[in-house]
Design a protein around this motif. Sequence first.
Motif, mmCIF file in Angstrom:
data_model
loop_
_atom_site.group_PDB
_atom_site.id
_atom_site.type_symbol
_atom_site.label_atom_id
_atom_site.label_comp_id
_atom_site.label_asym_id
_atom_site.label_seq_id
_atom_site.Cartn_x
_atom_site.Cartn_y
_atom_site.Cartn_z
ATOM 1 N N ILE A 206 0.844 -1.189 0.000
ATOM 2 C CA ILE A 206 0.000 0.000 0.000
ATOM 3 C C ILE A 206 0.884 1.246 0.000
ATOM 4 O O ILE A 206 1.973 1.245 0.572
ATOM 5 N N ASN A 207 0.436 2.316 -0.651
ATOM 6 C CA ASN A 207 1.207 3.559 -0.644
ATOM 7 C C ASN A 207 0.607 4.550 0.361
ATOM 8 O O ASN A 207 -0.407 4.272 1.009
ATOM 9 N N GLU A 208 1.244 5.710 0.480
ATOM 10 C CA GLU A 208 0.793 6.694 1.467
ATOM 11 C C GLU A 208 -0.590 7.232 1.137
ATOM 12 O O GLU A 208 -1.374 7.557 2.021
ATOM 13 N N ASN A 209 -0.890 7.330 -0.150
ATOM 14 C CA ASN A 209 -2.222 7.792 -0.552
ATOM 15 C C ASN A 209 -3.295 6.833 -0.053
ATOM 16 O O ASN A 209 -4.342 7.256 0.442
ATOM 17 N N GLY A 210 -3.030 5.521 -0.185
ATOM 18 C CA GLY A 210 -3.975 4.519 0.279
ATOM 19 C C GLY A 210 -4.153 4.551 1.785
ATOM 20 O O GLY A 210 -5.275 4.430 2.305
ATOM 21 N N LYS A 211 -3.047 4.706 2.501
ATOM 22 C CA LYS A 211 -3.130 4.778 3.965
ATOM 23 C C LYS A 211 -3.968 5.970 4.412
ATOM 24 O O LYS A 211 -4.782 5.874 5.321
ATOM 25 N N LYS A 212 -3.753 7.102 3.753
ATOM 26 C CA LYS A 212 -4.495 8.306 4.114
ATOM 27 C C LYS A 212 -5.969 8.181 3.748
ATOM 28 O O LYS A 212 -6.856 8.537 4.546
ATOM 29 N N LYS A 213 -6.243 7.638 2.567
ATOM 30 C CA LYS A 213 -7.622 7.536 2.092
ATOM 31 C C LYS A 213 -8.481 6.651 2.990
ATOM 32 O O LYS A 213 -9.637 6.943 3.267
ATOM 33 N N TYR A 214 -7.885 5.541 3.440
ATOM 34 C CA TYR A 214 -8.657 4.544 4.188
ATOM 35 C C TYR A 214 -8.376 4.561 5.682
ATOM 36 O O TYR A 214 -8.738 3.621 6.392
ATOM 37 N N SER A 215 -7.760 5.629 6.165
ATOM 38 C CA SER A 215 -7.481 5.752 7.586
ATOM 39 C C SER A 215 -8.779 5.923 8.361
ATOM 40 O O SER A 215 -9.755 6.508 7.867
ATOM 41 N N THR A 216 -8.820 5.418 9.583
ATOM 42 C CA THR A 216 -10.000 5.580 10.431
ATOM 43 C C THR A 216 -9.942 6.880 11.212
ATOM 44 O O THR A 216 -10.874 7.193 11.960
ATOM 45 N N GLN A 217 -8.849 7.601 11.089
ATOM 46 C CA GLN A 217 -8.692 8.842 11.878
ATOM 47 C C GLN A 217 -8.819 10.075 10.988
ATOM 48 O O GLN A 217 -8.582 10.008 9.811
#
Length: 217
Positions: A206-217
């Motif tokens: 996963i890339n940083e965009n994916g982490k940010k998009k699907y973050s719960t926070q």
Amino acid sequence: MADYIKVLDSDKGYPLDMFCIPRHYEEDLESVLLPRGLIADRTERLARNIVQDMDNSGAVYALCVLKGGYKFFTDLLDCIKALNRNAETSIPMYVDFIRLKSYENDKSSGEIKVIGGDNLSNLTGKNVLIVEDIVDTGKTMQKLLNIVSKFQPASVKVASLLVKRTHRSVGYRPDYIGFEVPDEFVVGYALDYNEYFRDLSHICVINENGKKKYSTQ
């Protein structure tokens, strides 16, 4: 000779445009680390190893760790069933499921929650095969093994598709390992990031965009 396939830190995987990636994830992934076909072939070999090792052990009680392990569990058992159909001897298989939760976003919460497993008394006196998707630090699996041991199984072995190579590891190693992978957050083939990416066939970074998009926070 290692009993697993080691993916080196320098191996950045394969370009996304070489594979069929769902359009809704195209901007959220760095690369394809393990293609679906490679996973399938490695799973078939693990099944053969398990059958050879447990051939004279009697029935095997296969315990799937949900949710991430369900795809590997299903494919591994299908391979074992195929071997049972075509070999001189076969292994009776029983199945059960347990769910553990230790991650929030891409970080371990430090707390391991057991959300299933009310019927683990069925493991008493059985030869148990725990099937997991990934061993990260090893703390989660150690806790599960402690839980299982209280029910006094005859034997316990663990098969994990992935083991992460990380300095955070407590040193635990499963009995059967598909791939040892770098310390990257991987998704796909039922491995998730906050419940996303389970519908991805390959194992990807996963890339940083994916982490940010699907973050719960």
